[in-house]
Enzyme design. Structure first.
Site, short mmCIF file in Angstrom:
data_model
loop_
_atom_site.label_atom_id
_atom_site.label_comp_id
_atom_site.label_asym_id
_atom_site.label_seq_id
_atom_site.Cartn_x
_atom_site.Cartn_y
_atom_site.Cartn_z
N LEU A 130 33.22 33.01 44.15
CA LEU A 130 33.02 34.37 43.63
C LEU A 130 33.57 34.49 42.22
O LEU A 130 32.84 34.72 41.26
CB LEU A 130 33.69 35.37 44.58
N ASP A 131 34.87 34.37 42.10
CA ASP A 131 35.58 34.42 40.82
C ASP A 131 36.71 33.42 40.90
O ASP A 131 37.75 33.72 41.51
CB ASP A 131 36.12 35.83 40.58
N PRO A 132 36.50 32.22 40.40
CA PRO A 132 35.39 31.80 39.54
C PRO A 132 34.14 31.40 40.34
O PRO A 132 34.24 30.85 41.43
CB PRO A 132 35.96 30.59 38.82
#
Length: 386
Positions: A130-132
């Site tokens: 997702l993030d990253p």
């Protein structure tokens, strides 16, 4: 960079924690053979049962030596373990000619092993969650669109990328643990580096740089996360673009910094053992129940003011809530990772280090897969002329 060793169709998924979700079903559909490794055989079996995969994958109790005995050339090892465990797994992959994938940030230890992996013809897929992960896809598309509208000429740009996992129904703690509590606290001890008003700034304790961030009329708290500066090169801004703001950060509910004052005091002064004890205390004090629902919010924006008077702003927003079957965090982490694994299985990923997709064309392909599998977002843009 050498051609990648062909994947043989076997995938070893290591870890059955909070981020293991429906992406594992995608891997089960694509892999010739799937083995899921949990802390114990029982934990692995429970994970498979939860996802309806009991008859489609093997369950194993994780042990590095036991994994080594089962690894074969062309296998893919997927690490869902804490980032500190990745280097040992990657070294094992190099020794046994196996590919490696994870959703975590590239670390110095991963970089140290990546050259040997590339030379051996192995893929090292990182930052594919997702993030990253999804944030990189949005950033690549924003840069491509900005270049179409404003061009590559002189311009001042502001880039922000904020992501957070928060409770769908705000609670007193203003947070819901959607990944390991120890990892959450450790991230608060990692210095952050970013650009603000054209000046490079470094904060040793990132929450001390918290500021308000308004999204769709809702006020969040945002603070910088890790080192943003290397992503200036990864996102391939044209040389004539001058970044006035460039920050990748974390999003929290309004009131979070006040609710966490006691936590910050311990994080600021405590040693590793005290931090670990606090993580256990918080997990017990704020347990996640079957009735809880998490929410994932990711907002990535690029604002370009061209010297020729043409200006443009674009923003991608992903805002999704988990359900009884799966948390939003598990869905948004495991699905992009699963697609990256599918690309390795199909022989579409070159040997060497990769950070999710690279470039707008790859990003479109990854996002088309995510959209088809229930991960939705929106894109807004505004043009201004001088």
């Amino acid at each position: 960079m050498s051609d990648a060793i062909p994947a043989d169709g076997t995938v070893h998924w290591i870890g059955t924690g909070l981020s293991t979700g429906s992406g594992l079903r995608v891997v089960a559909d694509r892999a010739r053979r799937l083995l899921v490794w949990g802390r114990t055989d029982t934990k692995a079996e429970r994970c498979l049962a939860r996802l309806g995969l009991t008859d489609r994958a093997g369950a194993r109790g994780y042990d590095l030596d036991r994994l080594a005995q089962e690894l074969r050339t062309g296998d893919i090892v997927v690490s869902m373990l804490p980032a500190s465990e990745h280097p040992a797994l990657l070294r094992l992959c190099v020794e046994h000619n196996a590919h490696f994938a994870c959703s975590s940030y590239v670390s110095e230890d991963i970089l140290a092993e990546a050259a040997a992996a590339a030379k051996a013809g192995l893929v090292v897929l990182t930052e594919a969650g997702l993030d990253p992960g999804i944030d990189h896809l949005f950033a690549d598309l924003l840069v491509a669109r900005g270049r179409e509208v404003v061009g590559d000429g002189p311009a001042t740009v502001e880039f922000t990328s904020y992501c957070g996992g928060v409770p769908a129904e705000p609670n007193e703690f203003r947070y819901r643990f959607s990944w390991a509590p120890r990892g959450v606290l450790s991230a608060l001890r990692a210095p952050a580096r970013y650009l603000d008003e054209g000046v490079e700034r470094v904060v040793d304790l990132p929450w001390t740089a918290t500021r308000a961030h308004v999204l769709d009329g809702e006020t969040f708290e945002a603070y910088p996360n890790r080192d943003s500066i290397p992503y200036l090169a990864q996102y391939a801004f044209p040389p004539a673009w001058q970044a006035r703001v460039f920050v990748r950060g974390t999003l929290r509910l309004e009131g979070w910094s006040r609710a966490w004052e006691d936590v910050f005091a311990t994080v600021r002064t405590g040693d590793g053992d005290r931090i670990a004890a606090l993580a256990d205390e918080l997990a017990a004090r704020h347990p996640t129940t079957d009735a809880d629902r998490d929410r994932v919010v990711l907002a990535v924006a690029l604002d370009i003011s061209g010297a020729n008077g043409a200006s443009w702003r674009g923003e991608y927003v992903l805002d999704t809530v988990g359900d009884a079957e799966e948390s939003a965090m598990a869905r948004c982490v495991s699905l992009p990772l699963a697609y990256g694994i599918s690309e390795i299985l199909d022989g579409k990923t070159p040997a060497g280090l990769r950070q999710a997709a690279q470039g707008a064309e790859d990003a479109r392909r990854w996002l088309a897969f995510l959209s088809a599998n229930g991960v939705d977002w929106r894109f807004d843009e505004q043009r201004r002329t001088g």
